[in-house]
Design an enzyme around this catalytic site. Structure first.
Site, short mmCIF file in Angstrom:
data_model
loop_
_atom_site.label_atom_id
_atom_site.label_comp_id
_atom_site.label_asym_id
_atom_site.label_seq_id
_atom_site.Cartn_x
_atom_site.Cartn_y
_atom_site.Cartn_z
N SER A 1 95.26 24.81 52.08
CA SER A 1 94.05 25.56 52.30
C SER A 1 93.62 25.61 53.77
O SER A 1 94.34 26.15 54.60
CB SER A 1 92.97 24.95 51.42
OG SER A 1 92.00 25.88 51.10
N ASP B 1 101.89 31.54 63.80
CA ASP B 1 101.97 32.97 64.09
C ASP B 1 101.76 33.27 65.57
O ASP B 1 102.36 34.19 66.11
CB ASP B 1 100.91 33.74 63.28
CG ASP B 1 101.39 34.02 61.86
OD1 ASP B 1 102.45 33.49 61.48
OD2 ASP B 1 100.70 34.78 61.15
N LYS C 1 97.91 27.33 49.16
CA LYS C 1 96.61 27.63 48.57
C LYS C 1 95.99 28.73 49.42
O LYS C 1 95.45 28.47 50.48
CB LYS C 1 95.76 26.36 48.60
CG LYS C 1 94.29 26.58 48.32
CD LYS C 1 94.08 27.00 46.89
CE LYS C 1 92.61 27.22 46.61
NZ LYS C 1 92.07 28.35 47.36
#
Lengths: 394, 407
Positions: B310, B321, B335
């Site tokens: 999460s 990224d 999640k």
């Protein structure tokens, strides 16, 4: 929801008959409540509607239909009772269940099973409209009337389509190996009886009979009488009564079955909440009151079958041979709700004539004989062998 | 408005802290926000057609009350049962109802502190409450509570039949008050009482240390309310020692508030997105970096594992990224949904999945998780031997990177 219903089965049938045996759980009395008062206002329940409206307004994904949510809410509330036998049954399976307990219905006489790939495979019974109409073992069902059959359907979905009023027609589209085009066969529905009693003389034992009762339906007492009469005609003086994997059924009928083997006394006691203990007496006129008996039981012997086995054990009518029984001695009343669904409510407990509690304990065999996987794969039945040995005194 | 909400990550719980709970006690998984206080209070009455649809429920309920042979649970229990049943039809494990006890303890834990005795507890399978660890220097330890002690009763009230949260609720209480624990201890014949004076307990959030070769290490346990400030403080202290590289350990971090994830991610990324959120109806909300980070250039490794979930995945995914960090360890939990927590009128909390989130490059996390750039497994054998091959690999990696730089 079908799964829920089926999860109570003690016995797992690999091929489920189209007239499927819908569960080995027990029902005490079939009673009916046709109508109910208007919604009781329970203030504490307000929380539910708060939650419901928040979900409707905010949940990211798709919402199921309100009816699905209602049924699920009911199941959730029932789960708070911590009783696996108090359950809710939706309308479709409920009809199937009624048919099963009644012992007959308008069907075509075919066994239906679902293959690994989800297709539905037919196997006609020895007698009945299906075999007369030309249905063959291994035919794959593609459609019923105008409804295509898909792998996502459940067995009970398909059963409901095939069953119908006596005398009505049903059109089956089938695929048969070696036949390029699908075949369409029209079959007239007839009353299909679900046999619950099978019998034979034991091999190499000219005076020993064998009766197997698979469940207790409305027809079971009559079938048992036929079996006893037929075996007696064949010279039976001793009997093996097989109650293995019998998941139960109707109580009155189980009492009648036990009474065939007993002279007098009580078959069982029932205790209800806030009520006096009720005795179910032996019914006079049993056909096999003096026949030496051996009774086969196992972990699949449940509920009404445990009543019969327990009564025979307490009356010392014969040894129980095999394995400890399931231990399902609570009684459910079945109420039909206004939308065709039904509610099974645990309302009482059963006790054997010696007041042994069945629920959660089961019955211990007098002679314990396990049945191993190896026995099964090799087709051996040491429990039956032990019963035969007992009855022949060897 | 949503941006202003607090989001958090939780999961199923495995262990909790007494009077002291930890988010880490909750298993991995949900990103939760609290409903804004200004939100209109939910309609508590059904529409007429819903009421009609629901008729069948009351028919059944009445039959149970008249006929059921056995103890009938109270209305609240059955109501919660009904809500849970209804929620199950949604097919979403993260849309859940938290009872008032659970909601209160959970909310307190995420605030970063609570008033209690300072011990980690768990409910054993036999239903007994066990002290897993009394925290060093906290009231429980000072009063003589030991790891492995079983708590039988609290202030004379037996814990039998209570769940973990009900038990914790009894143990917690205002600081300065005294709670009496009835303890069963192995090797001691009779249960005995221990009096513990409750205090305000700060739940640990970060842990830092300097490793060999000038490499700094910071571990974040959860994304609770005070996490961003404490993380900033601890990070700054490490940076003041001018390390050549930094290891951010998010292993076993089940998440917490969304806002905390954005703040902590922004320590390492100067601009661009931390995450994208897709709400009901396809509406997209972008969460950009705040632009006031203090560790924008230092070579960085993030340690992840199956317990990284999460909010932790938000940070790790953003750093991956942006090419800002190398992820080392194991596949993360996966999640990728956001829950908002609504308070119901009886103190319970309904946590509803309201959105999915994606990494800045649009990668979906739900059920997938993040794949580390360098996969290093941690075996049971490693754990038993006290080895940490993931951390070792991270140190090795940073040494090679920084030595290149220095050369």
């Amino acid at each position: 929801m079908t799964r829920k219903l089926f999860s109570f089965r003690v016995v797992i049938f690999i091929a489920i008959a189209i007239f499927v045996v819908s569960g080995s759980y027990w029902m005490g009395t079939l009673s009916r409540s046709t109508w109910c008062q208007s919604s009781t206002k329970v203030p504490e329940f307000k929380i539910f509607w708060e939650a419901w409206s928040l979900v409707e307004k905010n949940f990211y994904g798709e919402l199921p239909p309100p009816k699905t949510m209602t049924y699920a809410a009911l199941r959730g509330a029932l789960s708070a009772l911590n009783d696996p036998y108090t359950t809710f049954v939706e309308p479709q399976p409920r009809q199937l269940e009624k048919d099963d307990l009644h012992g007959s219905f308008g069907g075509i006489g075919v066994w239906l099973s679902q293959a690994q790939d989800g297709s539905f495979v037919l196997s006609p019974m020895r007698e009945g409209p299906a075999i007369r109409a030309g249905i063959q073992d291994g035919d794959v069902l593609l459609g019923v009337d105008d409804t295509p059959i898909t792998p996502e359907m459940s067995l009970s979905d398909v059963q409901v389509l095939i069953r119908g009023p006596l005398g009505s027609e049903v059109r089956l589209t089938i695929r048969r190996e070696g036949v390029p085009e699908p075949l369409i066969l029209t079959v007239v529905r007839e009353e299909i009886a679900i046999p619950s009693v099978t019998w034979r003389m034991v091999e190499d034992q000219p005076d020993m009979g064998y009766i197997k009762i698979t469940r207790f339906t409305e027809r079971t007492p009559q079938e048992l009488k036929e079996a006893l009469a037929d075996l007696r005609d064949q010279g039976m003086v001793r009997l093996v009564l097989d109650l293995r994997d019998n998941g139960g059924g109707l109580l009155t009928e189980a009492t009648q079955v036990a009474s065939q083997f007993l002279n007098e006394g009580v078959v069982l006691y029932e205790r209800r909440r806030n009520a006096e203990e009720k005795a179910y007496p032996v019914q006079k006129g049993g056909m096999a009151r003096d026949v030496p008996l051996a009774v086969l039981i196992n972990g699949g012997t449940a509920s009404a079958a445990e009543i019969v086995a327990g009564a025979l054990q307490d009356h010392e009518r014969g040894p129980l041979i095999g394995e400890r029984t399931f231990g399902k001695g609570s009684v459910q009343l079945i109420y039909d709700l206004s939308d065709g669904s039904s509610l099974h409510v645990t309302s009482a407990q059963w006790f054997t004539p010696n007041r042994h509690q069945i629920n959660g304990q089961g019955l211990a065999p007098d002679i314990e004989v396990p049945l191993t996987d190896e026995d099964r794969t090799q087709g051996r039945d040491p429990q039956l062998e032990r019963a035969i040995a007992y009855l022949t005194g060897s | 408005m949503i941006e202003s909400l607090r989001v958090l990550c939780i999961t199923v719980l495995t262990a909790v802290i007494i009077g002291v709970t930890f988010l880490s006690g909750f298993a991995t998984g949900a990103l939760v926000m609290h409903a804004p206080p200004s939100a209109p209070s939910p309609e508590a009455t059904p529409l007429p057609d819903e009421e009609a649809q629901f008729q069948i429920f009351w028919e059944a309920w009445r039959l149970i009350e008249e006929n059921f042979d056995g103890p009938i649970p109270d209305v609240r229990t059955r109501t919660y049962g009904a809500i849970n049943g209804m929620l199950q039809t949604l097919g979403d494990d993260h849309t859940v109802l938290l009872s008032p006890e659970y909601a209160a303890i959970f909310g307190e834990d995420l605030s970063g502190s609570f008033e209690g005795i300072g011990a980690l507890v768990k409910m054993r399978e036999d239903g007994k409450l066990m002290i897993v660890e009394p925290f060093k220097g906290q009231p429980a330890e000072r009063a003589g509570v030991q790891a492995g002690d079983i708590v039988l009763a609290v202030d004379g009230v037996t814990l039998q039949g209570l769940n973990l949260y009900e038990a914790i609720a009894l143990i917690r209480g205002p600081k300065g008050t005294v709670v009496s624990l009835t303890i069963e201890r192995e090797g001691v014949e009779q249960p005995f009482d221990i009096q513990v004076e409750r205090a305000r307990i700060e739940i640990p959030v970060v842990e830092t240390r300097m490793l060999e070769g000038g490499i700094a290490y910071i571990s974040l346990f959860e994304f609770s309310e005070p996490a961003p400030a404490r993380f900033r403080e601890a990070l700054q202290e490490l940076l003041d020692q001018e390390p050549r590289g930094l290891i951010l350990d998010l292993r076993g971090n089940p998440g917490g508030y969304l806002g905390a994830a954005v703040s902590i991610g922004s320590e390492f990324i100067s601009d661009g997105l931390i995450l994208r959120e897709r709400a009901k109806g396809g509406r997209e909300i972008e969460h950009p970096a705040t632009g006031n980070g203090v560790a924008l250039d230092i070579p960085l490794v993030v340690l992840v594992d199956g317990g990284t979930a999460s909010a932790s995945e938000i940070v790790a995914g953003a750093l991956q990224d942006h090419g800002r960090a190398v992820l080392i360890g194991e596949q993360t939990f996966g999640k990728g949904t956001v829950q908002i927590g609504y308070d119901l009128s009886d103190g319970a909390e309904l946590r509803i999945t309201i959105a999915h989130w994606f990494t800045p490059n649009g990668r979906a996390i739900e059920k997938e998780g993040l794949t580390p750039d360098i996969v290093v497994e941690m075996t049971q054998e490693d754990k038993d031997a006290g080895r940490d091959p993931q951390l070792e690999r991270a140190i090795e990696y940073l040494k090679s990177q920084t030595s290149l730089r220095i050369d």
